[in-house]
Design an enzyme around this catalytic site. Structure first.
Site, PDB file in Angstrom:
ATOM      1  N   ASN A 211       0.783  -1.183  -0.061  1.00 36.63           N
ATOM      2  CA  ASN A 211       0.076  -0.001   0.019  1.00 36.63           C
ATOM      3  C   ASN A 211       0.977   1.241   0.002  1.00 36.63           C
ATOM      4  O   ASN A 211       1.948   1.043   0.102  1.00 36.63           O
ATOM      5  CB  ASN A 211      -0.934  -0.081   1.042  1.00 36.63           C
ATOM      6  CG  ASN A 211      -0.188  -0.077   2.317  1.00 36.63           C
ATOM      7  OD1 ASN A 211       0.336   1.143   2.945  1.00 36.63           O
ATOM      8  ND2 ASN A 211      -0.292  -1.223   3.239  1.00 36.63           N
ATOM      9  N   ASP A 280      -4.717  -6.125   5.427  1.00 39.30           N
ATOM     10  CA  ASP A 280      -5.699  -6.860   5.856  1.00 39.30           C
ATOM     11  C   ASP A 280      -5.641  -8.199   5.319  1.00 39.30           C
ATOM     12  O   ASP A 280      -6.250  -9.326   6.114  1.00 39.30           O
ATOM     13  CB  ASP A 280      -7.069  -6.306   5.639  1.00 39.30           C
ATOM     14  CG  ASP A 280      -7.187  -5.015   6.330  1.00 39.30           C
ATOM     15  OD1 ASP A 280      -6.920  -4.957   7.510  1.00 39.30           O
ATOM     16  OD2 ASP A 280      -7.960  -3.987   5.893  1.00 39.30           O
ATOM     17  N   LYS A 290       9.415 -17.409  -9.140  1.00 44.23           N
ATOM     18  CA  LYS A 290       8.906 -16.232  -9.811  1.00 44.23           C
ATOM     19  C   LYS A 290       7.804 -16.803 -10.871  1.00 44.23           C
ATOM     20  O   LYS A 290       8.095 -17.657 -11.657  1.00 44.23           O
ATOM     21  CB  LYS A 290       9.776 -15.395 -10.618  1.00 44.23           C
ATOM     22  CG  LYS A 290       9.216 -14.161 -11.375  1.00 44.23           C
ATOM     23  CD  LYS A 290      10.347 -13.418 -12.057  1.00 44.23           C
ATOM     24  CE  LYS A 290       9.719 -12.489 -12.785  1.00 44.23           C
ATOM     25  NZ  LYS A 290      10.530 -12.060 -13.731  1.00 44.23           N
ATOM     26  N   PRO A 306      -3.854 -11.300  10.955  1.00 43.08           N
ATOM     27  CA  PRO A 306      -4.420 -11.085  12.285  1.00 43.08           C
ATOM     28  C   PRO A 306      -4.352  -9.447  12.407  1.00 43.08           C
ATOM     29  O   PRO A 306      -3.483  -8.844  11.882  1.00 43.08           O
ATOM     30  CB  PRO A 306      -3.510 -11.592  13.249  1.00 43.08           C
ATOM     31  CG  PRO A 306      -2.049 -11.811  12.317  1.00 43.08           C
ATOM     32  CD  PRO A 306      -2.630 -11.881  11.026  1.00 43.08           C
ATOM     33  N   ILE A 308      -3.597  -6.509  14.641  1.00 42.82           N
ATOM     34  CA  ILE A 308      -2.450  -6.437  15.619  1.00 42.82           C
ATOM     35  C   ILE A 308      -3.485  -5.672  16.790  1.00 42.82           C
ATOM     36  O   ILE A 308      -3.680  -5.825  18.051  1.00 42.82           O
ATOM     37  CB  ILE A 308      -1.230  -5.566  15.271  1.00 42.82           C
ATOM     38  CG1 ILE A 308      -0.656  -6.573  14.303  1.00 42.82           C
ATOM     39  CG2 ILE A 308      -0.378  -5.560  16.432  1.00 42.82           C
ATOM     40  CD1 ILE A 308       0.511  -5.934  13.295  1.00 42.82           C
ATOM     41  N   PHE A 324      -5.383   4.278  14.191  1.00 46.64           N
ATOM     42  CA  PHE A 324      -5.375   5.292  13.058  1.00 46.64           C
ATOM     43  C   PHE A 324      -6.389   4.790  12.054  1.00 46.64           C
ATOM     44  O   PHE A 324      -6.876   3.513  12.145  1.00 46.64           O
ATOM     45  CB  PHE A 324      -4.099   5.255  12.273  1.00 46.64           C
ATOM     46  CG  PHE A 324      -3.243   6.027  12.897  1.00 46.64           C
ATOM     47  CD1 PHE A 324      -2.425   5.890  14.177  1.00 46.64           C
ATOM     48  CD2 PHE A 324      -2.665   7.351  12.153  1.00 46.64           C
ATOM     49  CE1 PHE A 324      -1.868   6.626  14.657  1.00 46.64           C
ATOM     50  CE2 PHE A 324      -2.092   8.551  12.905  1.00 46.64           C
ATOM     51  CZ  PHE A 324      -1.285   7.917  14.206  1.00 46.64           C
ATOM     52  N   LYS A 338     -14.219   2.092  14.708  1.00 49.35           N
ATOM     53  CA  LYS A 338     -12.832   1.494  15.167  1.00 49.35           C
ATOM     54  C   LYS A 338     -12.521   1.810  16.608  1.00 49.35           C
ATOM     55  O   LYS A 338     -11.943   0.489  17.308  1.00 49.35           O
ATOM     56  CB  LYS A 338     -11.857   2.240  14.076  1.00 49.35           C
ATOM     57  CG  LYS A 338     -11.813   1.271  13.024  1.00 49.35           C
ATOM     58  CD  LYS A 338     -11.114   1.937  11.869  1.00 49.35           C
ATOM     59  CE  LYS A 338     -11.216   1.391  10.592  1.00 49.35           C
ATOM     60  NZ  LYS A 338     -10.966   2.082   9.346  1.00 49.35           N
ATOM     61  N   LYS A 342     -12.095  -1.876  18.422  1.00 48.94           N
ATOM     62  CA  LYS A 342     -10.684  -2.305  18.695  1.00 48.94           C
ATOM     63  C   LYS A 342     -10.285  -1.752  20.204  1.00 48.94           C
ATOM     64  O   LYS A 342      -9.210  -1.958  20.483  1.00 48.94           O
ATOM     65  CB  LYS A 342      -9.545  -1.604  17.727  1.00 48.94           C
ATOM     66  CG  LYS A 342      -9.967  -2.048  16.219  1.00 48.94           C
ATOM     67  CD  LYS A 342      -9.048  -2.074  15.441  1.00 48.94           C
ATOM     68  CE  LYS A 342      -9.323  -2.375  13.967  1.00 48.94           C
ATOM     69  NZ  LYS A 342      -8.213  -2.291  13.000  1.00 48.94           N
TER      70      LYS A 342
END
Ligand code: CTP
Length: 403
Positions: A211, A280, A290, A306, A308, A324, A338, A342
């Site tokens: 990302n 995710d 390859k 998982p 975290i 975040f 969130k 969490k």
């Protein structure tokens, strides 16, 4: 930094008529119990003599890079290192410009470049010089780098003009110094773990799912926390950023590695700041060789990684948790979800639908979401956002635990 040591404030005096007020500032700081050392520019010595400051502080006064007096050990690096806070008052337009550019052609500007201490500037100058675009750009640039400004006041100026440019009241400058001195210690005795950067989930030995996270925010938070006395562990995905000074850096590649590195240390930390963009999902299988274009798979099967942060939040004895939320819509409600899901103490939310904000940029606009409400901050540099987060963290941890 031990609680025993007297805090040293380095007072920089530059060449303006307000230089005489620096004498009062020195006294105000000494009255608050600080050890005060003074560094002057050559121009400043034309307004007030070094002897005045030497007498007030009972310390040698630094004025020249080339001093060779063994009884006055005033080396620019030792000055920079000794300072817990560096306050420049009055600060002229010229010195603001030099420091903004990183020039170091005298003792004062050299110390400003070399110091790791917080810098407070109290400008004083003619109103037109203060309002000039060049000065304001330099001020903005320094602010983005974390310099605290005590804004000049409006009033009659030495040159006869009326307007902003008068040195702020000495008490206001002393208060700003005090706030920075407290800030510089408010995470002392704490162990803070920061996750940063994006993870890379291999598809084969050369390709991965990744990302756009640059790691800048997490690195800035780790750096800020370390400056404020915390022991800091930074667990980061691959980035091009250099290790922040005084921080233990653990470099990982995948979400599973990040998970393992965090869980190994979780027992031992007071707070976790989860700024990493953890993938995710990961490919269910990683090809050993390859993948050739002639044998491209039709689809890549993914499995969940998982979470975290959620795992830390589910613990009975959990550290203070800052999460975040990078959202493209419904920023506040998604962030609140969130926070609850969490079990975080604070969620730092931002809108990543605007390409000028967020990933890879140097500035951002974030909201702090807690159980008590939402607070949107203005557009700030990542360095200043890190300072705001550390302020909240210090509050959540309930003040310094200085032994
Ligand atoms: N996080 C984590 N481990 C993961 C995923 C996310 O620790 N495997 C942390 C991030 O570091 C961040 C927060 O959780 O602090 C972000 O929440 P996340 O669930 O990743 O948001 P999204 O994945 O964007 O959730 P959704 O797709 O539901 O919006």
């Amino acid at each position: 930094m031990s609680g025993e040591r007297t805090t040293t404030v380095l007072v920089g005096v530059t060449g303006g008529i307000a230089a005489y007020k620096s004498c009062e500032l020195v006294r105000a700081l000494m009255k608050r119990g600080y050890r005060v050392k003074v560094v002057m520019t050559d121009a400043a010595t034309r307004f007030v003599t070094p002897l005045t400051f030497r007498t007030l502080t009972n310390e040698p006064v630094a004025a020249s890079l080339w001093e060779d007096d063994p009884s006055a050990p005033v080396h620019h690096i030792s000055l920079a290192e000794e300072a817990d806070v560096f306050v420049i008052a009055p600060c002229t337009a010229n010195v603001i410009a030099k420091i903004a550019q990183g020039r170091a052609d005298d003792l004062l500007t050299t110390a400003a470049l070399a110091t790791e201490a917080p810098i407070v500037m109290a400008p004083a100058m003619n109103v037109h010089m203060w309002r000039d675009e060049a000065t304001q750009e330099n001020v903005d640039r320094l602010r983005d780098r974390g310099v605290v400004f005590v804004e000049p006041e409006s009033g009659e100026l030495a040159c006869g003009d009326v307007g902003e440019g008068r040195l702020a009241p000495v008490e206001a400058i002393a208060e700003a110094v005090m706030a920075e001195a407290e800030r510089a210690q408010d995470l002392a005795g704490r162990h803070i773990l920061v996750t940063a950067g994006g993870t890379q989930e291999p598809i084969d030995p050369v390709r991965y799912i990744g990302n756009r996270s640059s790691g800048k925010t997490g690195f800035a938070i780790a750096d800020e926390a370390a400056r404020r006395g915390a022991r800091v562990t930074l667990v980061t995905g691959p980035t091009h950023l250099a290790d922040p000074f005084g921080v233990e850096v653990v470099r990982v590649q995948t979400a599973l590695q990040m998970h393992a590195a965090v869980m190994e240390r979780a027992e031992d930390v007071d707070a976790v700041v989860a700024s990493a963009a953890v993938a995710d999902f990961r490919p269910a299988e990683v090809a050993r060789g390859k993948i050739k274009k002639t044998a491209a798979p039709e689809a890549i099967a993914l499995v969940r990684n998982p979470d975290i942060l959620a795992e830390l939040g589910a613990r009975q004895e959990r550290p203070v948790l800052v999460g975040f939320a990078a959202e493209t819509s419904d920023v506040e409600s998604n962030a609140r979800h969130k926070l609850e899901a969490k079990r975080c103490d604070l969620v730092v939310a931002n809108d990543v639908s605007d390409p000028a904000l967020g990933f890879g940029t140097d500035a951002n606009r974030v909201a702090f979401v807690t159980r008590d409400g939402v607070e949107w901050l203005p557009m700030l540099s990542k360095r200043v956002i890190a300072r705001e987060i550390a302020d909240r963290l210090a509050r959540l941890l309930g003040g310094a635990d200085v032994e």
